[in-house]
Structures are given as structure tokens and as C-alpha cells.
Scaffold this motif. Structure first.
Motif, PDB file in Angstrom:
ATOM      1  N   ILE A   1      60.486   8.099  73.179  1.00  0.00           N
ATOM      2  CA  ILE A   1      61.740   7.689  73.559  1.00  0.00           C
ATOM      3  C   ILE A   1      62.752   7.950  72.680  1.00  0.00           C
ATOM      4  O   ILE A   1      62.848   7.769  71.388  1.00  0.00           O
ATOM      5  CB  ILE A   1      61.891   6.015  73.610  1.00  0.00           C
ATOM      6  CG1 ILE A   1      60.817   5.544  74.370  1.00  0.00           C
ATOM      7  CG2 ILE A   1      63.179   5.597  73.878  1.00  0.00           C
ATOM      8  CD1 ILE A   1      60.985   5.525  76.000  1.00  0.00           C
ATOM      9  N   PRO A   2      63.864   8.997  73.103  1.00  0.00           N
ATOM     10  CA  PRO A   2      64.024   9.549  74.429  1.00  0.00           C
ATOM     11  C   PRO A   2      62.908  10.440  74.703  1.00  0.00           C
ATOM     12  O   PRO A   2      62.331  11.146  73.870  1.00  0.00           O
ATOM     13  CB  PRO A   2      65.228  10.121  74.445  1.00  0.00           C
ATOM     14  CG  PRO A   2      65.422  10.535  72.772  1.00  0.00           C
ATOM     15  CD  PRO A   2      65.001   9.488  72.221  1.00  0.00           C
ATOM     16  N   GLY A   3      62.683  10.730  75.908  1.00  0.00           N
ATOM     17  CA  GLY A   3      61.576  11.724  76.454  1.00  0.00           C
ATOM     18  C   GLY A   3      60.970  11.118  77.774  1.00  0.00           C
ATOM     19  O   GLY A   3      60.791  11.793  78.697  1.00  0.00           O
ATOM     20  N   ALA A   4      60.368   9.941  77.544  1.00  0.00           N
ATOM     21  CA  ALA A   4      59.519   9.598  78.692  1.00  0.00           C
ATOM     22  C   ALA A   4      60.554   9.230  79.838  1.00  0.00           C
ATOM     23  O   ALA A   4      61.608   8.348  79.620  1.00  0.00           O
ATOM     24  CB  ALA A   4      58.854   8.149  78.430  1.00  0.00           C
ATOM     25  N   ALA A   5      59.966   9.590  81.067  1.00  0.00           N
ATOM     26  CA  ALA A   5      61.085   9.292  82.389  1.00  0.00           C
ATOM     27  C   ALA A   5      60.195   9.671  83.517  1.00  0.00           C
ATOM     28  O   ALA A   5      59.228  10.216  83.496  1.00  0.00           O
ATOM     29  CB  ALA A   5      62.256  10.172  82.260  1.00  0.00           C
ATOM     30  N   GLY A   6      60.658   8.960  84.705  1.00  0.00           N
ATOM     31  CA  GLY A   6      59.795   9.257  85.848  1.00  0.00           C
ATOM     32  C   GLY A   6      58.856   8.725  86.560  1.00  0.00           C
ATOM     33  O   GLY A   6      57.943   9.162  87.207  1.00  0.00           O
ATOM     34  N   PHE A   7      58.585   7.711  85.665  1.00  0.00           N
ATOM     35  CA  PHE A   7      57.313   6.775  85.885  1.00  0.00           C
ATOM     36  C   PHE A   7      57.256   5.303  85.764  1.00  0.00           C
ATOM     37  O   PHE A   7      58.414   4.820  85.229  1.00  0.00           O
ATOM     38  CB  PHE A   7      56.189   7.149  85.431  1.00  0.00           C
ATOM     39  CG  PHE A   7      55.960   7.499  83.861  1.00  0.00           C
ATOM     40  CD1 PHE A   7      55.242   6.265  83.246  1.00  0.00           C
ATOM     41  CD2 PHE A   7      56.561   8.216  82.978  1.00  0.00           C
ATOM     42  CE1 PHE A   7      55.548   6.172  81.793  1.00  0.00           C
ATOM     43  CE2 PHE A   7      56.650   8.113  81.598  1.00  0.00           C
ATOM     44  CZ  PHE A   7      55.959   7.077  81.037  1.00  0.00           C
ATOM     45  N   LEU A   8      56.469   4.791  86.249  1.00  0.00           N
ATOM     46  CA  LEU A   8      56.257   3.068  85.899  1.00  0.00           C
ATOM     47  C   LEU A   8      55.116   2.736  85.294  1.00  0.00           C
ATOM     48  O   LEU A   8      53.995   3.240  85.754  1.00  0.00           O
ATOM     49  CB  LEU A   8      56.755   2.364  87.270  1.00  0.00           C
ATOM     50  CG  LEU A   8      56.237   0.877  87.346  1.00  0.00           C
ATOM     51  CD1 LEU A   8      57.284   0.024  86.673  1.00  0.00           C
ATOM     52  CD2 LEU A   8      55.783   0.286  88.704  1.00  0.00           C
ATOM     53  N   SER A   9      55.096   2.048  84.342  1.00  0.00           N
ATOM     54  CA  SER A   9      53.738   1.474  83.595  1.00  0.00           C
ATOM     55  C   SER A   9      53.710   0.017  84.077  1.00  0.00           C
ATOM     56  O   SER A   9      54.455  -0.778  84.064  1.00  0.00           O
ATOM     57  CB  SER A   9      53.875   1.495  82.169  1.00  0.00           C
ATOM     58  OG  SER A   9      54.074   2.838  81.553  1.00  0.00           O
ATOM     59  N   MET A  10      52.537  -0.091  84.667  1.00  0.00           N
ATOM     60  CA  MET A  10      52.130  -1.554  85.402  1.00  0.00           C
ATOM     61  C   MET A  10      51.601  -2.518  84.450  1.00  0.00           C
ATOM     62  O   MET A  10      51.500  -3.797  84.813  1.00  0.00           O
ATOM     63  CB  MET A  10      51.029  -1.148  86.602  1.00  0.00           C
ATOM     64  CG  MET A  10      51.630  -0.582  87.605  1.00  0.00           C
ATOM     65  SD  MET A  10      50.363  -0.029  88.984  1.00  0.00           S
ATOM     66  CE  MET A  10      49.773  -1.557  89.213  1.00  0.00           C
ATOM     67  N   GLY A  11      50.914  -1.992  83.233  1.00  0.00           N
ATOM     68  CA  GLY A  11      50.414  -3.097  82.321  1.00  0.00           C
ATOM     69  C   GLY A  11      49.002  -3.198  82.770  1.00  0.00           C
ATOM     70  O   GLY A  11      48.562  -3.069  83.848  1.00  0.00           O
ATOM     71  N   ASP A  12      48.161  -3.546  81.804  1.00  0.00           N
ATOM     72  CA  ASP A  12      46.512  -4.059  82.279  1.00  0.00           C
ATOM     73  C   ASP A  12      46.354  -5.143  83.184  1.00  0.00           C
ATOM     74  O   ASP A  12      46.965  -6.280  83.027  1.00  0.00           O
ATOM     75  CB  ASP A  12      46.133  -4.329  81.006  1.00  0.00           C
ATOM     76  CG  ASP A  12      45.647  -3.230  80.096  1.00  0.00           C
ATOM     77  OD1 ASP A  12      45.953  -1.921  80.622  1.00  0.00           O
ATOM     78  OD2 ASP A  12      45.571  -3.139  78.989  1.00  0.00           O
ATOM     79  N   LEU A  13      45.954  -4.896  84.405  1.00  0.00           N
ATOM     80  CA  LEU A  13      45.707  -5.911  85.688  1.00  0.00           C
ATOM     81  C   LEU A  13      46.848  -5.991  86.249  1.00  0.00           C
ATOM     82  O   LEU A  13      47.123  -7.217  86.860  1.00  0.00           O
ATOM     83  CB  LEU A  13      45.052  -7.087  84.976  1.00  0.00           C
ATOM     84  CG  LEU A  13      43.715  -6.922  84.353  1.00  0.00           C
ATOM     85  CD1 LEU A  13      43.251  -8.376  83.874  1.00  0.00           C
ATOM     86  CD2 LEU A  13      42.593  -6.112  85.211  1.00  0.00           C
ATOM     87  N   GLY A  14      48.044  -5.263  86.112  1.00  0.00           N
ATOM     88  CA  GLY A  14      49.184  -5.508  87.041  1.00  0.00           C
ATOM     89  C   GLY A  14      48.858  -5.176  88.427  1.00  0.00           C
ATOM     90  O   GLY A  14      48.039  -4.447  88.759  1.00  0.00           O
ATOM     91  N   LYS A  15      49.880  -5.621  89.191  1.00  0.00           N
ATOM     92  CA  LYS A  15      49.755  -5.464  90.660  1.00  0.00           C
ATOM     93  C   LYS A  15      51.039  -5.168  91.318  1.00  0.00           C
ATOM     94  O   LYS A  15      52.182  -5.646  90.887  1.00  0.00           O
ATOM     95  CB  LYS A  15      49.253  -6.880  91.468  1.00  0.00           C
ATOM     96  CG  LYS A  15      49.179  -6.691  92.989  1.00  0.00           C
ATOM     97  CD  LYS A  15      48.605  -8.148  93.223  1.00  0.00           C
ATOM     98  CE  LYS A  15      48.520  -8.037  94.838  1.00  0.00           C
ATOM     99  NZ  LYS A  15      47.761  -9.327  95.407  1.00  0.00           N
ATOM    100  N   LEU A  16      50.907  -3.969  92.039  1.00  0.00           N
ATOM    101  CA  LEU A  16      52.210  -3.322  92.465  1.00  0.00           C
ATOM    102  C   LEU A  16      52.064  -3.214  94.055  1.00  0.00           C
ATOM    103  O   LEU A  16      50.924  -2.711  94.720  1.00  0.00           O
ATOM    104  CB  LEU A  16      52.510  -2.057  92.019  1.00  0.00           C
ATOM    105  CG  LEU A  16      53.667  -1.359  92.477  1.00  0.00           C
ATOM    106  CD1 LEU A  16      55.040  -2.314  92.179  1.00  0.00           C
ATOM    107  CD2 LEU A  16      53.813   0.175  91.616  1.00  0.00           C
TER     108      LEU A  16
END
Length: 236
Positions: free
Chosen positions: A154-169
């Protein structure tokens, strides 16, 4: 209508009102990688034409990576670069990354997100989520484009979503889509095997919409039985 026909009609009504059709799907990993800079997004494809559903209205990702990939804090869990639907078959990541997906995703209002657990050290929220951490910030996640920068800097990371362990989307589509000749593409930042470790399914029903309550079903069944009794009495 005799009693047997009445009972058959009741159970037919009950089934039609209460059943939800969902289908787990399997993916094929495409050759090569895509993404932003650094580019290390693995893209997986699922052919939806043979899943047993004539159309779909939602897609759900359940993370089950359980530490796979090794990232911690706000980058824990399944790192989703993009998710699109297309009628074009691709066999390489570069081909899929160049697709313009069908306009059936609302990546902001059509999303239901249950954040997963962060691995220590814990951040205030997962990467790519909104201010409260319980929704998608698509200005950061850009889930309609395979453009994830494969880094935790950070900065640098971009363009995605982290769900977390056992996350639901879950994504509710803006309209029903025929599964004939339909392909689902999912991008995983870092190429860590998180797609293979997760449970992903599609459904012909929207997610988060309540099924008819049992009392309502029994009330409708009562009306049906009363109507059939009246038919028997009148001889019609």
C-alpha cells in the motif's frame, strides 16, 4: 376433483412456491495469467450449459481457503479480481481478460457480502470493501475487469476484493440469463488455488429474497382445498 387429486394439487403448489434451485459448478483453469501490475491473476472458466438449470439469477462464492495463499490482515481469504458472464468460450487467461462481460452484474447494489475472518495482524476492514467493511467498494475492486495488481503493498494493491477466510459473496443478476452457451469466468489474484478451494454455485433464484413463509403456504393450501370442496358440492 377427488381427494387424491386434491392432495396432489396441494403438494404441487407447495413445491412450486417453496423450492429453490441451486447448482454447484466446477471450473477449468485457463492457461496463462492476466491482471494489472504485477500481473498474476489466474482465471477459471465454468461452462454453465450443462448444470441442469435453464437460466440463472444469482452467483455465490463461499471462501474455504482456510489460510491458503498466506496473505494476512486486510488481504486474507479469496482475493477476487473479477467475475463476468459471457457467451464466448476462452481457453486462455489473456482471451478471458479481453472479454466484455454481459451486462447483468450490478457490482455495487446487487452484492450481498458477509466478510470472513482476517488473519493476524487484523486491519479495520478487508481490502476492496466499503467504509463499513460489509460491502464492495467497486471503485477499488473493479470486479468487472481482470486488472488486479498482485501485491499487498500500500500503495500498489488495486483492482480486487479480499473476502476473508470463510467469507461469502453473492451477486444478484439484473435479469435472468439463459445458461445455453453461457460461461462464467472468475479471476483469482496471486494464483494461489483459492478458486479450487472454494464452493461456488449459481441459482435460478435471487439471493436474500425470502421464500414463502410456511403459514402463507398452508393458507394457500387451505384456500385450494376449500375451492375443491366447493367444486365437489356444486358438481362443477
Amino acid at each position: 376433483m377427488n381427494r387424491g387429486q386434491q392432495i396432489f394439487a396441494f403438494f404441487t403448489l407447495f413445491f412450486c412456491l417453496s423450492s429453490t434451485q441451486a447448482a454447484p459448478i466446477s471450473f477449468t483453469k485457463l492457461s496463462g495469467v492476466a491482471g494489472g501490475s504485477p500481473a498474476s491473476t489466474a482465471i477459471y472458466m465454468a461452462d454453465l450449459s450443462g448444470i441442469g438449470l435453464s437460466n440463472i439469477l444469482s452467483v455465490t462464492i463461499n471462501d474455504d481457503s482456510r489460510g491458503l495463499g498466506g496473505a494476512t490482515g486486510q488481504f486474507s481469504g479469496f482475493d477476487l479480481d473479477a467475475i463476468i458472464l459471457s457467451n464466448t468460450l476462452c481457453t486462455t487467461a489473456s482471451c478471458a481478460a479481453g472479454l466484455t462481460g454481459l451486462s447483468v452484474f450490478d457490482y455495487i447494489n446487487g452484492v450481498l457480502f458477509t466478510p470472513g475472518v482476517q488473519r493476524a495482524p487484523v486491519n479495520s476492514k478487508l481490502f476492496g470493501t466499503n467504509l463499513s467493511g460489509d460491502g464492495v467498494d467497486n471503485a477499488v475492486a473493479t470486479l468487472g475487469v481482470f486488472d488486479g495488481n498482485s501485491t499487498v503493498a500500500i500503495p500498489g494493491a488495486a483492482g480486487f476484493l479480499s473476502m476473508g477466510d470463510l467469507g461469502k459473496l453473492s451477486f444478484n443478476l439484473t435479469s435472468a440469463l439463459s445458461t445455453a452457451g453461457l460461461y462464467l469466468y472468475i479471476g483469482e489474484v496471486g494464483d494461489n488455488g483459492e478458486v479450487a478451494a472454494s464452493a461456488i454455485e449459481v441459482s435460478d433464484r435471487p439471493v436474500g429474497v425470502s421464500e414463502p413463509a410456511p403459514l402463507m403456504l398452508f393458507a394457500l393450501a387451505g384456500l385450494l382445498l376449500a375451492w375443491t370442496r366447493n367444486l365437489n358440492k356444486t358438481g362443477r
